[in-house]
Design a protein around this motif. Structure first.
Motif, mmCIF file in Angstrom:
data_model
loop_
_atom_site.group_PDB
_atom_site.id
_atom_site.type_symbol
_atom_site.label_atom_id
_atom_site.label_comp_id
_atom_site.label_asym_id
_atom_site.label_seq_id
_atom_site.Cartn_x
_atom_site.Cartn_y
_atom_site.Cartn_z
ATOM 1 N N LEU A 260 5.208 -0.788 13.637
ATOM 2 C CA LEU A 260 6.502 -1.446 13.781
ATOM 3 C C LEU A 260 7.622 -0.417 13.670
ATOM 4 O O LEU A 260 7.410 0.687 13.157
ATOM 5 C CB LEU A 260 6.694 -2.505 12.691
ATOM 6 N N SER A 261 8.797 -0.784 14.108
ATOM 7 C CA SER A 261 9.962 0.064 13.879
ATOM 8 C C SER A 261 10.422 -0.129 12.431
ATOM 9 O O SER A 261 10.093 -1.135 11.787
ATOM 10 C CB SER A 261 11.092 -0.305 14.833
ATOM 11 N N GLN A 262 11.213 0.813 11.939
ATOM 12 C CA GLN A 262 11.709 0.697 10.568
ATOM 13 C C GLN A 262 12.594 -0.546 10.380
ATOM 14 O O GLN A 262 12.442 -1.279 9.396
ATOM 15 C CB GLN A 262 12.454 1.979 10.185
ATOM 16 N N PRO A 263 13.496 -0.856 11.329
ATOM 17 C CA PRO A 263 14.302 -2.080 11.181
ATOM 18 C C PRO A 263 13.442 -3.349 11.170
ATOM 19 O O PRO A 263 13.723 -4.295 10.426
ATOM 20 C CB PRO A 263 15.232 -2.046 12.399
ATOM 21 N N ALA A 264 12.385 -3.353 12.008
ATOM 22 C CA ALA A 264 11.511 -4.530 12.050
ATOM 23 C C ALA A 264 10.786 -4.719 10.725
ATOM 24 O O ALA A 264 10.619 -5.850 10.246
ATOM 25 C CB ALA A 264 10.507 -4.396 13.192
ATOM 26 N N MET A 265 10.376 -3.621 10.089
ATOM 27 C CA MET A 265 9.692 -3.730 8.794
ATOM 28 C C MET A 265 10.684 -4.163 7.710
ATOM 29 O O MET A 265 10.328 -4.954 6.822
ATOM 30 C CB MET A 265 9.038 -2.399 8.430
ATOM 31 N N THR B 173 0.823 -1.206 0.000
ATOM 32 C CA THR B 173 0.000 0.000 0.000
ATOM 33 C C THR B 173 0.858 1.257 0.000
ATOM 34 O O THR B 173 0.634 2.186 -0.790
ATOM 35 C CB THR B 173 -0.931 0.011 1.229
ATOM 36 N N GLU B 174 1.846 1.283 0.885
ATOM 37 C CA GLU B 174 2.678 2.489 1.056
ATOM 38 C C GLU B 174 3.850 2.555 0.082
ATOM 39 O O GLU B 174 4.298 3.646 -0.273
ATOM 40 C CB GLU B 174 3.208 2.553 2.490
ATOM 41 N N ARG B 175 4.365 1.384 -0.312
ATOM 42 C CA ARG B 175 5.542 1.299 -1.184
ATOM 43 C C ARG B 175 6.718 2.105 -0.602
ATOM 44 O O ARG B 175 7.460 2.764 -1.316
ATOM 45 C CB ARG B 175 5.213 1.775 -2.603
ATOM 46 N N HIS B 176 6.816 2.033 0.730
ATOM 47 C CA HIS B 176 7.851 2.759 1.452
ATOM 48 C C HIS B 176 7.999 2.071 2.808
ATOM 49 O O HIS B 176 7.018 1.927 3.542
ATOM 50 C CB HIS B 176 7.435 4.216 1.618
ATOM 51 N N VAL B 177 9.200 1.624 3.135
ATOM 52 C CA VAL B 177 9.394 0.822 4.337
ATOM 53 C C VAL B 177 9.025 1.593 5.599
ATOM 54 O O VAL B 177 8.318 1.075 6.482
ATOM 55 C CB VAL B 177 10.858 0.322 4.416
ATOM 56 N N THR B 178 9.487 2.830 5.721
ATOM 57 C CA THR B 178 9.225 3.602 6.935
ATOM 58 C C THR B 178 7.731 3.891 7.089
ATOM 59 O O THR B 178 7.161 3.768 8.183
ATOM 60 C CB THR B 178 10.019 4.922 6.920
ATOM 61 N N LYS B 179 7.069 4.274 5.992
ATOM 62 C CA LYS B 179 5.632 4.564 6.051
ATOM 63 C C LYS B 179 4.836 3.295 6.360
ATOM 64 O O LYS B 179 3.846 3.340 7.095
ATOM 65 C CB LYS B 179 5.164 5.181 4.740
ATOM 66 N N ALA B 180 5.273 2.184 5.801
ATOM 67 C CA ALA B 180 4.600 0.906 6.083
ATOM 68 C C ALA B 180 4.767 0.538 7.556
ATOM 69 O O ALA B 180 3.838 0.042 8.201
ATOM 70 C CB ALA B 180 5.156 -0.190 5.188
ATOM 71 N N ALA B 181 5.954 0.793 8.097
ATOM 72 C CA ALA B 181 6.202 0.514 9.517
ATOM 73 C C ALA B 181 5.280 1.348 10.394
ATOM 74 O O ALA B 181 4.685 0.848 11.354
ATOM 75 C CB ALA B 181 7.672 0.794 9.846
ATOM 76 N N ASP B 182 5.143 2.635 10.066
ATOM 77 C CA ASP B 182 4.250 3.515 10.832
ATOM 78 C C ASP B 182 2.805 3.041 10.742
ATOM 79 O O ASP B 182 2.049 3.126 11.711
ATOM 80 C CB ASP B 182 4.354 4.952 10.307
ATOM 81 N N ARG B 183 2.441 2.542 9.594
ATOM 82 C CA ARG B 183 1.053 2.123 9.352
ATOM 83 C C ARG B 183 0.639 0.986 10.281
ATOM 84 O O ARG B 183 -0.509 0.937 10.737
ATOM 85 C CB ARG B 183 0.899 1.695 7.891
ATOM 86 N N VAL B 184 1.570 0.072 10.570
ATOM 87 C CA VAL B 184 1.219 -1.104 11.386
ATOM 88 C C VAL B 184 1.858 -1.077 12.766
ATOM 89 O O VAL B 184 1.759 -2.048 13.520
ATOM 90 C CB VAL B 184 1.586 -2.414 10.659
#
Length: 300
Positions: free
Chosen positions: A32-37, A19-30
């Motif tokens: 999670l931290s950026q490293p976890a995503m 959906t986000e096509r961006h790791v940091t934004k995807a992490a925020d969405r669910v």
């Protein structure tokens, strides 16, 4: 692939990534931290034996396999969410449900202030609104991507239910001190006057332009815009005219504007509520439909 070996939380992460096509934004969405995503993306790549998202100069792009996964994944997660939350015990004052509603910016202007105000006290229910074309709206209802749609004139199968929410008609809006005198808008002056048009509005085409075309006439469009928000600001500074649904005009009206009846016959129309028949007996979906219907009754 053995389902027992799959961490289903990874599918939630995949949906966010697609959906986000961006790791940091995807992490925020669910949450999670950026490293976890990033770790989840690596595990997903191994699981599907595909890169899924590829970094390019314009951002991350999905692979063909990722595009293939996106829709069935979203449907599967939506169904899992429904299984986990009992519809029979739906309580609007306690539920944390997010309802997805298709509506245009016209309808958002009309309904959202009242719909948001009518939420139960201390409710954790939220609304997500999206704007889709008529054909995509029907597809979204069929695929269970939205809970309900508010629109007009949708062509659909028997699996889609509908009911009338609100009767409306087209009118003409202009600045208060327009050279056309109050109550003196004639067919000739309407055709001669330059106008602005909202390109995404099917009401303009169906109830104005098509009617004029039958009479061998067309409007002089000086300005074409994609959204309604700018319309009143332009009208106040120009002698342009704009046609729009009367209920929307009533929301936009202030001391700097005035409305006039169209100087030709234009059929009234109805804003409709649409939902899939799978939710005919759903307490949650039924509650949402009742809220929207009540809001429209107030407008009537």
């Amino acid at each position: 692939m053995n389902l027992r070996s799959i961490d289903l939380n990874l599918l939630v992460a995949l949906d966010a990534l697609l959906t986000e096509r961006h790791v940091t934004k995807a992490a925020d969405r669910v949450g999670l931290s950026q490293p976890a995503m990033s770790n989840a993306l690596n595990r997903l790549r191994a699981m599907f034996e595909d890169e899924l998202l590829v970094r390019t100069t314009t951002g991350m792009k999905p692979t063909p396999r990722a595009n293939e996964l996106a829709e069935p994944l979203r449907q599967a997660l939506r169904q899992v969410e429904r299984v986990m939350v009992s519809d029979a015990g739906f309580d609007a004052s306690q539920s944390e449900r997010t309802f997805t509603i298709r509506m245009s910016d016209i309808l958002a202007c009309l309904l959202l202030p009242r719909l948001a105000a009518a939420r139960p006290a201390n409710a954790r229910i939220s609304y997500n609104t999206i704007h889709l074309s008529p054909s995509l709206t029907v597809d979204a209802l069929e695929r269970d991507e939205i809970d309900v749609a508010v629109s007009m004139g949708l062509e659909h199968s028997a699996s889609i239910r509908s009911e009338t929410l609100l009767q409306d008609r087209m009118i003409c809006l202009m600045r208060r001190h327009h050279p056309i005198k109050r109550g003196r808008l004639t067919f000739e002056s309407f055709i001669a006057q330059e106008q602005m048009k909202v390109s995404m509005s099917p009401t303009d085409l169906r109830f104005v332009d098509d009617v004029l075309a039958e009479r061998g006439q067309q409007r002089r469009i000086a300005l074409n815009v994609p959204h309604w928000l700018v319309v009143p600001h332009v009208l106040k500074q120009t002698d342009l005219l704009a046609v729009m649904p009367r209920h929307l005009a009533a929301v936009l009206m202030d001391d700097g504007l005035r409305m006039e009846d169209l100087p030709f016959d234009s059929a009234p129309f109805a804003w409709m509520l649409y939902w899939h028949r799978r939710y005919d007996q759903s307490n949650a979906n039924g509650w949402l439909r009742e809220r929207i219907t009540a809001v429209c009754s107030d407008l009537s």
